[in-house]
Scaffold this motif. Structure first.
Motif, PDB file in Angstrom:
ATOM      1  N   GLY A 150       0.788  -1.223   0.000  1.00  0.00           N
ATOM      2  CA  GLY A 150       0.000   0.000   0.000  1.00  0.00           C
ATOM      3  C   GLY A 150       0.817   1.268   0.000  1.00  0.00           C
ATOM      4  O   GLY A 150       0.402   2.286  -0.567  1.00  0.00           O
ATOM      5  N   GLN A 156      -8.489  -2.985  -3.601  1.00  0.00           N
ATOM      6  CA  GLN A 156      -8.153  -1.733  -2.923  1.00  0.00           C
ATOM      7  C   GLN A 156      -8.083  -0.589  -3.933  1.00  0.00           C
ATOM      8  O   GLN A 156      -7.542  -0.753  -5.035  1.00  0.00           O
ATOM      9  CB  GLN A 156      -6.826  -1.872  -2.184  1.00  0.00           C
ATOM     10  CG  GLN A 156      -6.842  -3.042  -1.193  1.00  0.00           C
ATOM     11  CD  GLN A 156      -5.622  -3.066  -0.296  1.00  0.00           C
ATOM     12  OE1 GLN A 156      -5.579  -2.408   0.727  1.00  0.00           O
ATOM     13  NE2 GLN A 156      -4.639  -3.866  -0.663  1.00  0.00           N
ATOM     14  N   ALA A 190      -6.886   3.357  -4.216  1.00  0.00           N
ATOM     15  CA  ALA A 190      -6.176   4.485  -3.622  1.00  0.00           C
ATOM     16  C   ALA A 190      -6.400   5.734  -4.470  1.00  0.00           C
ATOM     17  O   ALA A 190      -6.387   5.674  -5.705  1.00  0.00           O
ATOM     18  CB  ALA A 190      -4.682   4.187  -3.510  1.00  0.00           C
ATOM     19  N   ILE A 240     -11.525  -1.941  -0.266  1.00  0.00           N
ATOM     20  CA  ILE A 240     -10.954  -1.008   0.716  1.00  0.00           C
ATOM     21  C   ILE A 240     -10.618   0.329   0.052  1.00  0.00           C
ATOM     22  O   ILE A 240      -9.876   0.383  -0.934  1.00  0.00           O
ATOM     23  CB  ILE A 240      -9.679  -1.589   1.364  1.00  0.00           C
ATOM     24  CG1 ILE A 240      -9.955  -2.978   1.959  1.00  0.00           C
ATOM     25  CG2 ILE A 240      -9.163  -0.641   2.446  1.00  0.00           C
ATOM     26  CD1 ILE A 240      -8.732  -3.653   2.548  1.00  0.00           C
ATOM     27  N   ARG A 283      -8.564   3.641   0.099  1.00  0.00           N
ATOM     28  CA  ARG A 283      -7.252   4.000   0.646  1.00  0.00           C
ATOM     29  C   ARG A 283      -6.889   5.439   0.270  1.00  0.00           C
ATOM     30  O   ARG A 283      -6.068   5.686  -0.616  1.00  0.00           O
ATOM     31  CB  ARG A 283      -6.186   3.052   0.088  1.00  0.00           C
ATOM     32  CG  ARG A 283      -6.310   1.607   0.553  1.00  0.00           C
ATOM     33  CD  ARG A 283      -5.869   1.455   1.988  1.00  0.00           C
ATOM     34  NE  ARG A 283      -5.595   0.048   2.316  1.00  0.00           N
ATOM     35  CZ  ARG A 283      -5.116  -0.355   3.479  1.00  0.00           C
ATOM     36  NH1 ARG A 283      -4.853   0.540   4.418  1.00  0.00           N
ATOM     37  NH2 ARG A 283      -4.891  -1.632   3.723  1.00  0.00           N
ATOM     38  N   ARG A 305      -0.583   7.837   3.444  1.00  0.00           N
ATOM     39  CA  ARG A 305      -1.961   7.368   3.581  1.00  0.00           C
ATOM     40  C   ARG A 305      -2.609   8.030   4.788  1.00  0.00           C
ATOM     41  O   ARG A 305      -1.971   8.213   5.822  1.00  0.00           O
ATOM     42  CB  ARG A 305      -1.999   5.845   3.734  1.00  0.00           C
ATOM     43  CG  ARG A 305      -1.517   5.125   2.488  1.00  0.00           C
ATOM     44  CD  ARG A 305      -1.927   3.674   2.468  1.00  0.00           C
ATOM     45  NE  ARG A 305      -1.278   2.863   3.489  1.00  0.00           N
ATOM     46  CZ  ARG A 305      -1.389   1.541   3.567  1.00  0.00           C
ATOM     47  NH1 ARG A 305      -2.109   0.880   2.683  1.00  0.00           N
ATOM     48  NH2 ARG A 305      -0.777   0.863   4.507  1.00  0.00           N
ATOM     49  N   ARG A 329      -9.282   5.497   5.804  1.00  0.00           N
ATOM     50  CA  ARG A 329      -9.534   4.205   5.163  1.00  0.00           C
ATOM     51  C   ARG A 329     -10.945   3.736   5.522  1.00  0.00           C
ATOM     52  O   ARG A 329     -11.435   3.956   6.627  1.00  0.00           O
ATOM     53  CB  ARG A 329      -8.503   3.196   5.658  1.00  0.00           C
ATOM     54  CG  ARG A 329      -8.929   1.742   5.504  1.00  0.00           C
ATOM     55  CD  ARG A 329      -7.969   0.801   6.187  1.00  0.00           C
ATOM     56  NE  ARG A 329      -8.484  -0.569   6.184  1.00  0.00           N
ATOM     57  CZ  ARG A 329      -7.734  -1.644   6.349  1.00  0.00           C
ATOM     58  NH1 ARG A 329      -6.441  -1.510   6.546  1.00  0.00           N
ATOM     59  NH2 ARG A 329      -8.266  -2.844   6.329  1.00  0.00           N
ATOM     60  N   ASP A 380     -13.481   0.114   4.873  1.00  0.00           N
ATOM     61  CA  ASP A 380     -13.638  -1.224   4.302  1.00  0.00           C
ATOM     62  C   ASP A 380     -15.103  -1.489   3.966  1.00  0.00           C
ATOM     63  O   ASP A 380     -15.990  -1.191   4.766  1.00  0.00           O
ATOM     64  CB  ASP A 380     -13.181  -2.291   5.307  1.00  0.00           C
ATOM     65  CG  ASP A 380     -11.686  -2.246   5.593  1.00  0.00           C
ATOM     66  OD1 ASP A 380     -11.107  -1.160   5.506  1.00  0.00           O
ATOM     67  OD2 ASP A 380     -11.113  -3.294   5.912  1.00  0.00           O
TER      68      ASP A 380
END
Length: 387
Positions: free
Chosen positions: A128, A156, A158, A190, A192, A203, A207, A209
């Motif tokens: 990540g 995920q 981002a 997720i 991110r 990060r 976050r 989920d």
């Protein structure tokens, strides 16, 4: 007023299971790896009996433990957060959730891109922190979303908070969650979010989920259905897709998770407080940081007396884990390990060692038995309570 405080030390495994080699985890032992650090110190957990658990070959055993202990075996096929927590709550998964070592199929990426109106970068298993380092600048220029996975069953996404506002990122992740069902039903989607500039991306704590709902009845469903409180601290609310939970608070890390558990200890409720302390896994296990892992365990141990002192006469504290994540092996992924179970409180038969249990789900059955509920989920109650 009966209360159970169940704390999951995320990824604190205590040694390889017999099938560890099938998962590429032969020789993994998270707690032993952390104990090799000079920063490791857990005298308070030792007093409860932690070092007396079967297979734990570190530290000095306690002659008269203040708590009761057991070694927990995962029978579900997998070693990820979702499957581990589901089994703790009484749901055994006969097959692993899908993983994508070569990235997601092109048709999934194309559908996601079409529905979000944005391009996609990466689409590979990635760390990540590394993925925003390597793709963050291109993301800033194009607005394309960084999609990546890991050895876990995760999709995920981002995005920089200046390019994609966090609420919009959550919206995109909900789109992915709605897409990823059935054959491609990953355990978690997720979000991110990150901030910063090229070379200095970080990060953020926002976050989020988006999990699959457990496929069967859990102890959370039974407790809340019977009128008991089910309080979530940390990412428990996300792991169970809000199902069976009556109240929740999110956390920014272990310190915040411990503080918010202590806050609940000061309040009147009747039921379960379920806490996840994520830093061991997220910050140290996946980054192969032995020293950081050891310091985090030591910090929990230093705070443990506060938790014990806040307990009432009918309170029970249970401390366990959901899988391993050995920070000393070449792998940065989770590891297939036994997990600890430490139980403490006035209702508990102190000094008992219940050996190696057949399933994490024995925790669910034990908690339900304390509230005089017959389990509708998997598990066999541990006879840990005084009659």
């Amino acid at each position: 007023m009966k209360r159970v405080f169940l704390i999951v030390l995320d990824s604190v495994g205590i040694g390889e299971m017999p099938d560890a080699a099938d998962y590429g985890d032969a020789g993994s032992n998270t707690i032993k790896a952390a104990s090799m650090s000079p920063y490791f110190s857990m005298p308070n957990m030792r007093k409860l009996g932690f070092f007396n658990i079967d297979g734990v070959e570190i530290g000095e055993k306690e002659a008269a433990p203040a708590g009761a202990v057991a070694r927990m075996t995962e029978v579900s096929k997998g070693k990820d957060t979702t499957i581990g927590h589901w089994e703790i709550a009484g749901v055994i998964s006969p097959k692993p959730l899908p993983t994508y070592p070569n990235g997601f199929p092109q048709e999934i990426i194309e559908e996601f891109s079409k529905k979000t109106g944005r391009g996609v970068l990466c689409n590979k298993p990635y760390s990540g922190t590394d993925v925003i380092r390597d793709y963050g600048e291109e993301h800033l220029k194009t607005g394309d979303l960084i999609v990546y996975t890991s050895a876990d069953s995760v999709f995920q996404v981002a995005a920089h908070e200046d390019i994609v506002p966090v609420e919009k990122l959550y919206e995109y992740c909900q789109i992915a969650r709605d897409m990823l069902r059935g054959e491609h039903g990953v355990g978690r989607v997720i979000a991110r979010p990150f901030t910063g500039t090229p070379g200095n991306f970080t990060r953020t704590t926002r976050r989020h989920d988006f999990s699959l709902q457990p496929p069967k009845v859990t102890m959370l469903d039974q407790l809340s259905g019977a009128g008991f409180d089910v309080l979530s601290v940390g990412k428990i609310i996300d792991i169970f897709a809000e199902k069976g939970i009556t109240e929740y608070v999110r956390t920014t890390g272990n310190e915040d998770g411990i503080n918010k558990t202590l806050d609940y200890m000061k309040k009147d409720f009747n039921g379960l407080c379920f806490t996840n302390l994520v830093d061991y896994d997220m910050l140290y296990g996946h980054r192969n940081d032995v020293e950081g892992y050891a310091k985090a365990l030591t910090y929990f141990d230093e705070r443990l007396p506060e938790l014990l002192a806040a307990m009432g006469e009918e309170d029970v504290l249970m401390i366990t884990a959901d899988h391993g994540c050995d920070p000393s092996t070449p792998s940065t992924d989770h590891s297939r390990e036994y997990t600890p179970l430490v139980m403490y409180g006035a209702p508990v038969r102190a000094g008992e060692n219940f050996g190696t249990r057949k399933s994490f789900s024995d925790i669910a059955a034990t908690i339900l038995s304390y509230f005089d509920l017959t389990p509708e989920c998997a598990g066999e109650a541990i006879p840990v309570f005084k009659k």
